[in-house]
Design a protein around this motif. Structure first.
Motif, PDB file in Angstrom:
ATOM      1  N   ALA A  15      -0.249  -5.415  -0.174  1.00 15.51           N
ATOM      2  CA  ALA A  15      -0.548  -5.513   1.263  1.00 15.51           C
ATOM      3  C   ALA A  15      -1.413  -6.742   1.564  1.00 15.51           C
ATOM      4  CB  ALA A  15      -1.258  -4.247   1.734  1.00 15.51           C
ATOM      5  N   THR A  18       1.021  -9.863   1.902  1.00 17.55           N
ATOM      6  CA  THR A  18       1.708 -10.035   3.194  1.00 17.55           C
ATOM      7  C   THR A  18       0.694 -10.398   4.287  1.00 17.55           C
ATOM      8  OG1 THR A  18       1.717  -7.622   3.414  1.00 17.55           O
ATOM      9  CG2 THR A  18       3.736  -8.629   2.673  1.00 17.55           C
ATOM     10  N   ARG A  76      10.390 -11.950   8.245  1.00 17.96           N
ATOM     11  CA  ARG A  76      10.612 -10.499   8.175  1.00 17.96           C
ATOM     12  C   ARG A  76       9.730  -9.769   9.196  1.00 17.96           C
ATOM     13  NH1 ARG A  76       9.069  -7.626   2.592  1.00 17.96           N
ATOM     14  NH2 ARG A  76       6.999  -7.521   3.540  1.00 17.96           N
ATOM     15  N   CYS A 101       2.296   0.503   5.949  1.00 14.93           N
ATOM     16  CA  CYS A 101       1.955  -0.537   6.941  1.00 14.93           C
ATOM     17  C   CYS A 101       1.097  -1.651   6.386  1.00 14.93           C
ATOM     18  CB  CYS A 101       1.185   0.129   8.093  1.00 14.93           C
ATOM     19  SG  CYS A 101      -0.320   0.975   7.521  1.00 14.93           S
ATOM     20  N   GLY A 102       0.396  -1.382   5.271  1.00 15.68           N
ATOM     21  CA  GLY A 102      -0.548  -2.377   4.760  1.00 15.68           C
ATOM     22  C   GLY A 102      -1.593  -2.713   5.815  1.00 15.68           C
ATOM     23  N   ASP A 104      -1.066  -4.786   8.263  1.00 12.63           N
ATOM     24  CA  ASP A 104      -0.314  -5.408   9.344  1.00 12.63           C
ATOM     25  C   ASP A 104      -0.772  -4.911  10.722  1.00 12.63           C
ATOM     26  OD1 ASP A 104       2.064  -6.922  10.331  1.00 12.63           O
ATOM     27  OD2 ASP A 104       2.510  -4.935  11.121  1.00 12.63           O
ATOM     28  N   ASP A 121      -0.271   4.590   5.303  1.00 11.38           N
ATOM     29  CA  ASP A 121      -0.318   3.940   3.990  1.00 11.38           C
ATOM     30  C   ASP A 121      -1.200   4.779   3.066  1.00 11.38           C
ATOM     31  OD1 ASP A 121      -0.497   1.914   1.794  1.00 11.38           O
ATOM     32  OD2 ASP A 121       0.317   0.563   3.311  1.00 11.38           O
ATOM     33  N   LEU A 122      -1.265   4.362   1.814  1.00  8.67           N
ATOM     34  CA  LEU A 122      -2.079   5.069   0.826  1.00  8.67           C
ATOM     35  C   LEU A 122      -3.536   5.088   1.293  1.00  8.67           C
ATOM     36  CD1 LEU A 122      -0.506   3.367  -2.329  1.00  8.67           C
ATOM     37  CD2 LEU A 122      -0.049   5.684  -1.467  1.00  8.67           C
ATOM     38  N   SER A 145       0.140   9.261   0.990  1.00  9.98           N
ATOM     39  CA  SER A 145       1.383   8.746   0.433  1.00  9.98           C
ATOM     40  C   SER A 145       2.505   9.212   1.346  1.00  9.98           C
ATOM     41  CB  SER A 145       1.613   9.295  -0.976  1.00  9.98           C
ATOM     42  OG  SER A 145       2.960   9.024  -1.359  1.00  9.98           O
ATOM     43  N   LEU A 147       5.137  10.115   0.416  1.00  7.28           N
ATOM     44  CA  LEU A 147       5.855  11.158  -0.329  1.00  7.28           C
ATOM     45  C   LEU A 147       5.192  12.532  -0.200  1.00  7.28           C
ATOM     46  CD1 LEU A 147       6.677   9.049  -3.510  1.00  7.28           C
ATOM     47  CD2 LEU A 147       8.032   9.361  -1.427  1.00  7.28           C
ATOM     48  N   GLU A 167       8.802  -1.697   5.795  1.00  8.94           N
ATOM     49  CA  GLU A 167       8.954  -3.141   5.555  1.00  8.94           C
ATOM     50  C   GLU A 167       8.329  -3.475   4.203  1.00  8.94           C
ATOM     51  OE1 GLU A 167       6.593  -5.298   8.360  1.00  8.94           O
ATOM     52  OE2 GLU A 167       7.382  -7.262   7.778  1.00  8.94           O
ATOM     53  N   GLY A 168       9.169  -3.770   3.221  1.00 11.32           N
ATOM     54  CA  GLY A 168       8.647  -4.123   1.897  1.00 11.32           C
ATOM     55  C   GLY A 168       8.019  -2.948   1.177  1.00 11.32           C
ATOM     56  N   TYR A 172       9.207  -0.056  -4.068  1.00  8.34           N
ATOM     57  CA  TYR A 172       8.122   0.336  -4.975  1.00  8.34           C
ATOM     58  C   TYR A 172       8.172   1.828  -5.315  1.00  8.34           C
ATOM     59  CZ  TYR A 172       6.242  -4.237  -3.841  1.00  8.34           C
ATOM     60  OH  TYR A 172       6.096  -5.594  -3.694  1.00  8.34           O
ATOM     61  N   LEU A 173       9.064   2.561  -4.661  1.00 10.82           N
ATOM     62  CA  LEU A 173       9.203   4.010  -4.915  1.00 10.82           C
ATOM     63  C   LEU A 173      10.420   4.247  -5.804  1.00 10.82           C
ATOM     64  CD1 LEU A 173       8.767   5.182  -1.195  1.00 10.82           C
ATOM     65  CD2 LEU A 173       6.972   4.859  -2.904  1.00 10.82           C
TER      66      LEU A 173
HETATM   67  C1  LIG Z   1       4.368  -5.293   0.257  1.00 10.71           C
HETATM   68  S1  LIG Z   1       3.242  -4.239   1.076  1.00 10.71           S
HETATM   69  C2  LIG Z   1       3.930  -4.285   2.704  1.00 10.71           C
HETATM   70  C3  LIG Z   1       2.897  -4.002   3.748  1.00 10.71           C
HETATM   71  C4  LIG Z   1       3.424  -4.117   5.196  1.00 10.71           C
HETATM   72  N1  LIG Z   1       4.571  -3.289   5.430  1.00 10.71           N
HETATM   73  C5  LIG Z   1       3.739  -5.556   5.495  1.00 10.71           C
HETATM   74  O1  LIG Z   1       4.918  -5.921   5.491  1.00 10.71           O
HETATM   75  O2  LIG Z   1       2.793  -6.310   5.704  1.00 10.71           O
HETATM   76  C6  LIG Z   1       3.737  -2.619   0.478  1.00 10.71           C
HETATM   77  C7  LIG Z   1       2.911  -1.499   1.087  1.00 10.71           C
HETATM   78  O3  LIG Z   1       3.528  -0.253   0.745  1.00 10.71           O
HETATM   79  C8  LIG Z   1       2.476   0.671   0.526  1.00 10.71           C
HETATM   80  N2  LIG Z   1       2.963   1.804  -0.269  1.00 10.71           N
HETATM   81  C9  LIG Z   1       3.499   1.790  -1.505  1.00 10.71           C
HETATM   82  N3  LIG Z   1       3.767   3.031  -1.927  1.00 10.71           N
HETATM   83  C10 LIG Z   1       3.407   3.867  -0.910  1.00 10.71           C
HETATM   84  C11 LIG Z   1       3.440   5.274  -0.731  1.00 10.71           C
HETATM   85  N4  LIG Z   1       3.887   6.092  -1.690  1.00 10.71           N
HETATM   86  N5  LIG Z   1       2.993   5.786   0.438  1.00 10.71           N
HETATM   87  C12 LIG Z   1       2.530   4.975   1.428  1.00 10.71           C
HETATM   88  N6  LIG Z   1       2.471   3.620   1.312  1.00 10.71           N
HETATM   89  C13 LIG Z   1       2.898   3.081   0.156  1.00 10.71           C
HETATM   90  C14 LIG Z   1       1.449  -0.154  -0.228  1.00 10.71           C
HETATM   91  O4  LIG Z   1       0.191   0.473  -0.274  1.00 10.71           O
HETATM   92  C15 LIG Z   1       1.477  -1.447   0.568  1.00 10.71           C
HETATM   93  O5  LIG Z   1       0.584  -1.417   1.647  1.00 10.71           O
END
Ligand SMILES: C[S@@+](CC[C@H](N)C(=O)[O-])C[C@H]1O[C@@H](n2cnc3c(N)ncnc32)[C@H](O)[C@@H]1O
Length: 285
Positions: A15, A18, A76, A101-102, A104, A121-122, A145, A147, A167-168, A172-173
């Motif tokens: 996060a 980005t 993006r 959301c990170g 953002d 977000d986490l 999470s 999830l 978005e992005g 990671y899941l």
């Molecule tokens: C690459 S960043 C993208 C952040 C934002 N969407 C942006 O584009 O600026 C990935 C984000 O996904 C979140 N993330 C990853 N696994 C997650 C989960 N299981 N639950 C909630 N958020 C998660 C991370 O913490 C991180 O903030």
């Protein structure tokens, strides 16, 4: 929190990447994206990250990110802002949920004065985000999470319509986690829309995954746990997960025609490159 610094896990730390891309692009000549909040946040984070022993954080504080990464992330973010604006044009008091959301600030860039917007977000990311953003009657932060199911009932207190953005995030899941999340969104929010970025499963197979990992570690300095775990092969693949899931459209970075992409634009003609990492937009009935 800021005086003693902070520590984010490898996935959460993406996060910061980005965020810094937004700030660098905002400060550039003819910015693709105008995100003054990212400039404000990075100005506060710079001294903290420059004292960090972490290579990624030091790189961010120096603003030494790959210029093409900055351009891609800005393209993006602008496109995802437009997904929200298009949705709000149809449903001015709709509900937007920004999954992963990170840091953002999409709510500030798209607020129409009537919508409800959830940033999820986490917990470690939301704790940091709370230093810079204040919740209101229409802007909400969820520390969870994606999830964990509890947040679904928080959001379903609204009658909708709902737009979910990821978005992005989904890459990671794990594959099963993404599938079961999409199915739960459909079940809880029938008629909603989902816009999510995906990577091509082709690049996650051995030995190609090593190339991707090399890029993430060496060029982007991502931590070892920030790896791509899931992908799909075709835009309409999720339609096979349930008869109510329908592909509305897809979008690739190259569709933007952005001048700053330079010679990379020629890749738009090649399917293999157009669908390396792209966005799919579904209706969940
Ligand atoms: C690459 S960043 C993208 C952040 C934002 N969407 C942006 O584009 O600026 C990935 C984000 O996904 C979140 N993330 C990853 N696994 C997650 C989960 N299981 N639950 C909630 N958020 C998660 C991370 O913490 C991180 O903030």
């Amino acid at each position: 929190m800021m005086e003693e610094g902070f520590s984010l896990g490898d996935v959460a730390a993406t996060a910061l990447v980005t965020l810094y891309c937004h700030a660098i692009e905002t400060r550039s000549e003819s910015p693709i994206l105008s995100d003054p909040k990212s400039v404000e946040i990075t100005t506060v984070l710079d001294p903290v990250l420059s004292r960090s022993g972490d290579l990624l954080e030091q790189t961010l504080a120096k603003g030494a990110l790959d210029p093409m990464l900055v351009v891609h992330i800005a393209i993006r973010a602008k496109k995802y802002d437009h997904y929200v604006l298009d949705f709000l044009a149809q449903y001015p008091d709709g509900v937007v949920v920004n999954i992963g959301c990170g840091l953002d600030s999409r709510f500030l860039r798209t607020d129409n004065g009537a919508m409800h917007f959830y940033d999820l977000d986490l917990p470690e990311v939301i704790a940091l985000k709370k230093l810079f953003f204040t919740e209101t009657g229409r802007y909400h932060l969820i520390a969870s999470s994606v999830l964990d199911d509890a947040w679904l009932s928080v959001v379903s207190a609204h009658s909708g319509p709902f737009l979910f953005l990821a978005e992005g995030v989904f890459m990671y899941l794990g594959s099963e986690a993404v599938k079961s999340l999409v199915l739960r969104l459909r079940e809880h929010f029938p008629g909603s829309e989902l816009v999510c970025e995906v990577v091509n499963a082709f690049w996650l197979k051995k030995p190609l995954n090593k190339l991707v990992e090399y890029k993430m570690r060496r060029r982007l300095h991502f931590g070892k746990d920030a790896v791509f775990r899931s992908g799909i092969s075709r835009s309409d693949e999720m339609e096979g997960w349930h008869p109510g899931i329908r592909l509305l459209d897809d979008w690739s970075y190259f569709d933007s025609g952005e001048k700053k992409l330079g010679w990379l634009k020629i890749f738009s003609r090649f399917r293999l490159f157009r669908y390396v990492q792209w966005t799919v937009h579904y209706r969940l009935e």
